[in-house]
Design a protein around this motif. Structure first.
Motif, mmCIF file in Angstrom:
data_model
loop_
_atom_site.group_PDB
_atom_site.id
_atom_site.type_symbol
_atom_site.label_atom_id
_atom_site.label_comp_id
_atom_site.label_asym_id
_atom_site.label_seq_id
_atom_site.Cartn_x
_atom_site.Cartn_y
_atom_site.Cartn_z
ATOM 1 N N PRO A 45 0.829 -1.204 0.000
ATOM 2 C CA PRO A 45 0.000 0.000 0.000
ATOM 3 C C PRO A 45 0.870 1.264 0.000
ATOM 4 O O PRO A 45 2.091 1.192 0.156
ATOM 5 N N ALA A 46 0.219 2.397 -0.177
ATOM 6 C CA ALA A 46 0.938 3.672 -0.155
ATOM 7 C C ALA A 46 1.601 3.873 1.208
ATOM 8 O O ALA A 46 1.065 3.464 2.242
ATOM 9 N N HIS A 47 2.765 4.503 1.192
ATOM 10 C CA HIS A 47 3.488 4.770 2.434
ATOM 11 C C HIS A 47 3.086 6.155 2.948
ATOM 12 O O HIS A 47 3.273 7.156 2.256
ATOM 13 N N ILE A 48 2.535 6.214 4.155
ATOM 14 C CA ILE A 48 2.100 7.465 4.765
ATOM 15 C C ILE A 48 2.996 7.753 5.969
ATOM 16 O O ILE A 48 3.159 6.894 6.846
ATOM 17 N N VAL A 49 3.582 8.940 6.012
ATOM 18 C CA VAL A 49 4.467 9.285 7.126
ATOM 19 C C VAL A 49 3.624 9.526 8.374
ATOM 20 O O VAL A 49 2.417 9.752 8.305
ATOM 21 N N THR A 50 4.260 9.478 9.532
ATOM 22 C CA THR A 50 3.553 9.741 10.783
ATOM 23 C C THR A 50 3.165 11.211 10.860
ATOM 24 O O THR A 50 3.697 12.054 10.127
ATOM 25 N N GLU A 51 2.244 11.512 11.773
ATOM 26 C CA GLU A 51 1.811 12.907 11.947
ATOM 27 C C GLU A 51 2.984 13.797 12.330
ATOM 28 O O GLU A 51 3.105 14.929 11.854
ATOM 29 N N THR A 52 3.874 13.287 13.193
ATOM 30 C CA THR A 52 5.044 14.074 13.595
ATOM 31 C C THR A 52 5.950 14.343 12.402
ATOM 32 O O THR A 52 6.413 15.473 12.195
ATOM 33 N N GLU A 53 6.216 13.295 11.608
ATOM 34 C CA GLU A 53 7.056 13.481 10.421
ATOM 35 C C GLU A 53 6.413 14.449 9.437
ATOM 36 O O GLU A 53 7.089 15.295 8.850
ATOM 37 N N PHE A 54 5.079 14.328 9.285
ATOM 38 C CA PHE A 54 4.390 15.225 8.353
ATOM 39 C C PHE A 54 4.533 16.678 8.787
ATOM 40 O O PHE A 54 4.780 17.561 7.962
ATOM 41 N N ARG A 55 4.388 16.931 10.074
ATOM 42 C CA ARG A 55 4.526 18.311 10.555
ATOM 43 C C ARG A 55 5.919 18.856 10.260
ATOM 44 O O ARG A 55 6.076 20.020 9.883
#
Length: 582
Positions: A45-55
């Motif tokens: 599946p698509a790789h989604i970064v963590t909320e912390t990494e996204f920020r």
């Protein structure tokens, strides 16, 4: 059957046979297997970064998001109703801005066409964003061009966005969940996304060059003043200090223009620029190219007079752009600090960052690392860290890197003694230490051994507390834009209340307050009752003049920030002999 054929085709490419697809697709397939060790039979599946990494990614890309917003909104209006989704990723492939149909959000999120998705090639396999990052060129990765089976239904067309120094800064992608079979069906998408990327580069260069001459070009006089194709920015001597990608290709065949004199590239000098300003007819503004051709030129003068010889540069003008420029919005003290950080970033000088908790020391350290263009970044919390932790942090590090030592005052004595030797053994690792104390006290009070202190404090940068910053309004707006899709707004009374608080927790407290307010607000408008109570801390003898400057000498606002009565502020002003600036 389709999946089996796809796997067999990849195997043929690995054996050296051409697939008949675009060469960048074949090359990417080989990298996926030979370099990244990917399995074409898997359906990851698509790789989604963590909320912390996204920020973190979003914070670092804030300047780029602002430069791109107008172009992305215009592009999305052009394709509305055609089920396209727009992604803006940073140079690492993480989506930091998104435009798509609200009715398709769940399906888009599942496919990875959404905020926080990581489309770097080593994670996602062959894809539009990843191939664009690797090649540096616009690409279309259509349906089973994708390496991973999970993505073979997508069609993704991506174009690179370069900063004014010629470095890849972002990727603009326009994608479809489902599309017609022929790859040629995406030719229009390619034209739209490359034009939008060009406009983003133009907007970024213009925003970073308000105090410099800018020369814009077009092969057609009709579009020169409204949608030029390329641009360069120039210093007072006529040297190129910034350029769009199109200008680099037009004037030097793709080689860097930075530092070149404009009179060696074109048939004009810096003294001729006033003749190309908008008060002359467009068709008369002809500029000769070095190859004998010609384009039409539009010169834009600096928005403020250039300084006289020996006159100091105004602090707010010193930080040109990039990630450091996103950390402040016009505060003079921060502008001076960021100007120093900008000049120190590419050097190996160790840095010590001082400031109260929550002032943004770690964020500044990461920004300096990014501006330095060093390789690895290692962070270590000094509280509780021992010699083994230090060794583990430095082991395996090769080439120039950055070692962030958070709250260096919390190092145990034994660990502090060992650290200096470890740093000497890793000369390529540049230390950046943060502390909540005054730097000079760390050695004077015996917190750090003198040898280690001098090893860490090559330069000391002190971040001002939020109550002394003059860009508090800008910070509130910037943080609010990142919450709830950027749709939340403040009533005048709520804004006045936030501007008047003393913010003992600094940026962290401001962010928490906005989080609570967004959650409590029943509409998209935050009012006074939605704000949590202001935290109060023991009132230190703060720098009164700095607080007054930050409040534009508004006595009532300064009194609220200091947690005292207005009469107390007036008495202190008289006692300290302070006077408002003219």
């Amino acid at each position: 059957m389709v999946e089996r054929h796809h796997v067999e085709e990849i195997a043929e490419v690995l054996e050296g046979r051409a697939s008949g697809r675009d060469s960048y697709v074949d090359a990417s397939w080989r990298r996926c297997v030979e370099l990244y060790g990917m399995d074409p039979t898997r359906s990851d599946p698509a790789h989604i970064v963590t909320e912390t990494e996204f920020r973190i990614h979003r914070d670092q890309a804030d300047w780029m998001i602002g430069a791109a917003r107008s172009s992305l909104q215009g592009l999305f209006r052009q394709v509305t109703g055609q089920n396209y989704v727009l992604l803006l990723t940073d140079a690492k492939g993480v989506c930091v801005d998104f435009y798509g149909d609200d009715l398709l959000v769940d399906e888009l999120r599942k496919a990875g066409l959404y905020l926080g998705s990581n489309w770097s090639e080593d994670l996602a396999g062959t894809c539009g964003v990843g191939a664009c990052i690797v090649t540096g060129e616009p690409v279309t990765v259509h349906q089973d061009d994708h390496f991973g089976n999970a993505h073979t239904g997508l069609s993704c067309t991506s174009a690179p966005i370069y900063d004014s120094l010629g470095q890849l800064a972002a990727v603009l992608d326009i994608s479809l969940l489902r599309s017609p079979a022929p790859k040629s069906s995406q030719n229009l998408a390619m034209s739209l996304v490359t034009a939008a990327a060009r406009r983003v580069e133009m907007a970024n260069l213009m925003a970073a060059s308000r105090r410099e001459w800018v020369l814009r070009f077009s092969t057609s006089p009709e579009f020169l003043d409204v949608d030029p194709e390329a641009a360069v920015s120039l210093d007072g001597a006529g040297r190129v200090i910034g350029a769009t990608r199109a200008a680099t290709r037009m004037l030097s065949g793709g080689k860097s223009l930075i530092g070149a004199r404009i009179d060696t590239l074109l048939g004009l000098s810096v003294d001729d620029l006033p003749d190309l300003m908008r008060d002359r007819p467009t068709e008369d503004r002809v500029v000769a190219l070095g190859d004998g051709g010609a384009v039409f030129g539009h010169a834009i003068a600096p928005q403020a007079p250039r300084r006289a010889p020996g006159q100091p540069i105004a602090p707010a003008l010193r930080v040109r752009g990039g990630v450091l420029a996103t950390l402040a919005g016009g505060d003079p003290a921060m502008a001076r600090l960021l100007s120093q950080a900008e000049r120190l970033a590419p050097t190996p000088v160790p840095l010590m960052l001082c400031g109260e908790s929550g002032t943004g020391k770690t964020k500044l350290a990461r920004a300096v690392h990014m501006a330095s263009r060093r390789g690895g970044f290692v962070a270590l919390d000094c509280a509780g860290a021992d010699v083994e932790d230090l060794g583990a942090a430095l082991s395996g590090q090769t080439g120039p890197g950055t070692l962030l030592l958070r709250r260096v005052e919390d190092l145990a004595p034994e660990t502090a003694r060992v650290l200096a030797g470890l740093l000497d053994a890793h000369p390529d690792m540049r230390p950046i230490a943060t502390t909540g104390r005054v730097a000079s006290e760390l050695m004077a009070q015996g917190t750090l051994p003198p040898m280690l202190y001098h090893r860490l404090a090559g330069a000391v940068l002190a971040l001002p507390p939020l109550r002394e910053r003059q860009d508090l309004g800008w910070l509130i707006d910037r943080l609010l834009r990142r919450r709830d899709g950027g749709e939340m707004r403040l009533t005048p009374s709520a804004r006045a209340e936030l501007m008047a608080r003393d913010w003992p927790g600094n940026l962290r407290a401001l962010g928490n307050t906005l989080d609570v307010a967004c959650a409590l607000a029943e509409t998209k408008v935050i009012d006074l009752p939605d704000l949590p109570a202001a935290p109060r801390s023991p009132a230190p003898e703060q720098d009164l003049e700095a607080v007054l400057d930050a409040c534009n000498w508004n006595m009532a606002r300064a009194a609220r920030r200091l947690g005292v009565n207005r009469s107390t502020v007036l008495r202190r002003i008289r006692r300290e002999g302070l006077r408002a600036p003219d």
